[in-house]
Design an enzyme around this catalytic site. Structure first.
Site, short mmCIF file in Angstrom:
data_model
loop_
_atom_site.label_atom_id
_atom_site.label_comp_id
_atom_site.label_asym_id
_atom_site.label_seq_id
_atom_site.Cartn_x
_atom_site.Cartn_y
_atom_site.Cartn_z
N SER A 333 0.84 -1.19 0.00
CA SER A 333 0.00 0.00 0.00
C SER A 333 0.88 1.24 0.00
O SER A 333 1.66 1.43 -0.93
CB SER A 333 -0.95 -0.02 1.21
OG SER A 333 -1.85 1.06 1.15
N HIS A 360 -2.63 -1.02 -3.38
CA HIS A 360 -3.79 -0.16 -3.15
C HIS A 360 -3.62 1.13 -3.95
O HIS A 360 -2.75 1.95 -3.66
CB HIS A 360 -3.91 0.19 -1.66
CG HIS A 360 -4.17 -0.99 -0.80
ND1 HIS A 360 -3.90 -1.01 0.56
CD2 HIS A 360 -4.68 -2.22 -1.07
CE1 HIS A 360 -4.25 -2.18 1.07
NE2 HIS A 360 -4.71 -2.93 0.10
N ASP A 457 -4.33 -5.06 5.82
CA ASP A 457 -4.80 -5.86 4.69
C ASP A 457 -3.77 -6.92 4.31
O ASP A 457 -2.60 -6.61 4.14
CB ASP A 457 -5.08 -4.95 3.49
CG ASP A 457 -5.82 -5.67 2.37
OD1 ASP A 457 -6.52 -6.66 2.64
OD2 ASP A 457 -5.69 -5.23 1.21
#
Length: 514
Positions: A333, A360, A457
């Site tokens: 991310s 992401h 995540d």
């Protein structure tokens, strides 16, 4: 509490006003100035020394990408880029992330109040995360310096008074076998969690110089971490300026940081090691490492032209076959584009497994990311498409706005499945969704990697795959992470077998897979 000082840079006076109004809603931040182009921004950073900068990508006279390395040279700090949704803006945003920007947000649509609110929430969240990353890095650095100073003080005997030395010499006696008392060095104060103008400063200069002298004499004993079995390939120079202490994304890695030992990546044991990793007795433990060769310093650069990727798969050298028994899955991310560049540059084109990546990122930006990485990596790098058959020597970037899964196809092949499902863990694509699709693919040798990123995540599904007997799990250590969120979550779940600095992950991954 003092507010963090922010400089807003945009060529549009109206947009400067919008961004300023969004930021001052949060009392943690204060606008100390604005700039209308990159050249003015460089001057304002030197003059005002802000804690953080928000900067437009496309500006006249000097754009954001051109100004970024100059800002890092003058005053390293987190820079959040504001990007338009046009193709050139997206390409330059990806390159800015490689060059040291902390993160980016797309510019809000002035015509839609809801869009402005969404951008406001995302911007403030990134700003808080950026300042937390700076504080964490300073605290970790000062803690390491205090520890090294105390260890050195224990090993260094206090000098004897001159009169005592003369008396002993005249008497012809030998030095006493008893150890003299140890006087520990003064510890530098802990980093304050409160924002202030000199937040980027650490311990006094004299203390720093003394600590460096002490570290040079004790590096061999302080670093007890085994070297990786495979030496990293010579790093390719990145298009950013490497600074002595780069707090820009919270990512800049100084040579001292790379050479210092990482207590979280130390010895592996049957029980818990220092990083909190638990290794089952039936599995072979591979110790992690925290030392690495620092990246080469490069001069400031202007934005190079990024060629458009051809439709379909590019014709890169290497072996591209749909017959394979190994697969690598990567999640990242905040700070991911730069980490992916480091990873994919060090993996050879004949890598015997496909690499599936969830970063992401909003729609369209993932295409620009894939195109950029394709120009830098020996691998073929593409944005994944519905029904695409996986092949070796190829990396697949999950497109923004879709959940990606790997599913079995006809003839023993494996294909990409894309669906516009609800966000998971606040993300679409989600690392957990991609990892979850690998649970049933037991005929494949699966290797998982979690890189820098805020949140958690990917950690839960990495744990499930680890418990199910997946071959290897990697995580980037805190020393090189822009944000040590996703990897930390996996470490806390005790499902990471290789905790390594970013520069060492690719060589170890190549060794394990090949």
């Amino acid at each position: 509490m003092c507010a963090y000082r922010v400089l807003v840079v945009d060529d549009s006076a109206f947009m400067r006003k919008i961004i300023t109004d969004l930021i001052v809603r949060d009392e943690s931040f204060n606008i100390v100035g604005t700039a209308a182009n990159g050249k003015e921004a460089v001057e304002k950073v030197k003059e005002l020394q802000p804690d953080l900068v928000t900067m437009d990508v496309e500006m006249p006279e000097m754009n954001g990408l051109e100004a970024l390395p100059l800002i890092m040279a003058a005053h390293p700090l987190p820079v959040i880029m504001l990007s338009g949704i046009n193709e050139q803006g997206m390409k330059e945003t990806i390159m800015a992330l490689e060059a040291g920007a902390f993160d980016f947000i797309r510019k809000p649509s002035i015509a839609h109040a809801q869009d402005i609110e969404q951008v406001s929430k995302a911007l403030l969240e990134q700003m808080h995360t950026a300042m937390q990353a700076v504080r964490s890095r300073l605290e970790r650095k000062e803690a390491n310096e205090r520890k090294a100073a105390l260890e050195q003080a224990k090993k260094t005997p206090m000098e004897k008074p001159p009169g005592q030395a003369v008396t002993e010499k005249r008497a012809g006696s030998q030095a006493s076998a008893d150890k003299p008392p140890v006087v520990p060095l003064a510890s530098p104060p802990a980093a304050s969690a409160q924002p202030k103008k000199d937040a980027g400063k650490s311990v006094p200069t004299a203390a720093k110089q003394e600590t460096k002298k002490q570290l040079s004499g004790t590096a061999a004993t302080a670093d007890r971490i085994d070297k990786p079995a495979v030496q990293p390939r010579k790093p390719v120079q990145a298009p950013h300026v490497q600074k002595k202490e780069d707090l820009s994304m919270g990512t800049g890695i100084t040579s001292g940081q790379l050479k210092s030992s990482d207590p979280t990546a130390g010895k592996s044991m049957q029980g818990k090691d220092k990083a909190g990793l638990v290794k089952p007795e039936s599995r072979k433990t591979v110790t992690s490492s925290a030392s690495s060769t620092p990246a080469a310093t490069t001069p400031p650069v202007t934005a190079p032209t990024v060629p458009a990727a051809p439709k379909g798969l590019s014709l890169k050298k290497g072996v591209h076959t749909s017959s394979f028994r190994k697969l690598v899955a990567v999640g990242c991310s905040t700070g991911g584009p730069r980490a992916l560049k480091t990873l994919l540059e060090r993996i050879p084109g004949d890598f015997p497994a496909p690499i599936v990546i969830v970063q992401h990122m909003p729609p369209n930006f993932t295409r620009s990311l894939a195109q950029r990485l394709n120009t830098l990596s020996p691998l073929r790098v593409v944005e994944a498409e519905q029904g695409m058959t996986l092949e070796t020597g190829t990396a697949y970037i999950a497109p923004g706005g879709y959940q990606l899964r790997i599913v079995p196809g006809a003839g023993g092949k494996y294909t990409v499945s894309l669906k516009m499902e609800e966000a998971r863990n606040g993300h679409r694509p989600s690392v957990d969704t991609m990892f979850e699709s690998l649970l049933s693919l037991t005929s494949l040798e699966r290797h998982l990697v979690l890189l820098t990123g805020m949140g958690s995540d990917g950690a839960k599904m990495m744990k499930k795959l680890y418990d199910a007997g997946v071959q290897s799990t990697f995580a980037e250590n805190e020393e090189t992470c822009v944000v040590y969120g996703m990897p930390r979550s996996a470490v806390e779940l005790k499902c990471v077998r290789h905790l390594l600095p970013m520069q060492e992950i690719a060589p170890k991954l190549v060794q394990v897979v090949k």
